[in-house]
Design a protein around this motif. Sequence first.
Motif: not given
Length: 346
Positions: A93-98, A120-130, A148-151
Amino acid sequence: MSSHRRPKQPNPAYTGILTATAAAAVAVSAAPASADPLPDPNKKGVQAQVDRLYEEATQATEKYNGTKEKANKLQQQVDDMQDAAARQQGDLNDLRAQLGLLAAAQYRDGGIDPALQLALSTDPDTYLEKASALDRISARHSGTLRQFLAQQRALQQHRTEATQKLTDLRETRTELADHKKAIQGKLAKAQQLLNTLTAEERAEAAAEEQRASRASVRADLGNQASASQRGAAAFQAAQSRVGMPYVWGADGPNSFDCSGLTSWAFRQAGISLPRTSQQQANVGTRINNLGDLRPGDLIIMRSDLSHVGFYAGNGQILHSPKPGAQVRYEAIATSGMPFMWGVRIG
């Protein structure tokens, strides 16, 4: 090492616990046992059936003890995982705020970077794929995003593991209930049989237990020294419990089953033992010959390793033997349980 003689009985209030009435009302307790030897061939009818039911109940007791220990460990693991997940969620949550602050700053500067939108999307898998999109972010922003992704990955892993542990815990608790039901069923059947005894037969059964208690008081332990200080301390603790009643699943301080007595006594000596007799049979140093045992060594009985006590010296065992009995000294040769091996600890 100090020598060990039988100490003065510390709990006289318990020494008369086995009256004729108590002999007919022992269904509330049971101890780890095995089907190794058949009941005493001199015992016939009802008493032989009761002895067999007690043996079966005590086998189920050790299974219960082992399953309960497993359930306790699983519960602790689940609690730890849930605590870790809560901490990770807070960090996330702290990282998301940052990241939100970074996005706001970029918006003010003319628009949000596409990679930040992905993060910041609700689908982190999309980010990981890209993940290659990280190359479009400055090095300063990239570090925060990677953290953020590691967490996120760590949090998901903890939640998955916690879910599996919760499933294991539910299954273990079901197994625990089954063992408890089996014990109570055996003891209920034994009680039904005891209820069929005549007053004279009940008195005889009570008298037999009283004779065993008197023999315990008179037990000659000799003066052999213990082989270790920890063993001596645990044995001394167990001696202080002579006269305490047997209760299945109990590990002290005022009632015990067989492995409950040994594990409690070693805790007093600063050593944590596994809970069941089978587990205790495989710790420490194995002593194969009965003649090599010293007071304070554990003594493992029955081929399924379902009974344990302390070697007390001079061919005696100090143990919590069975339903309706008390913690007492007893001659190994007449206990009706075969010796398997000893265990020296400390």
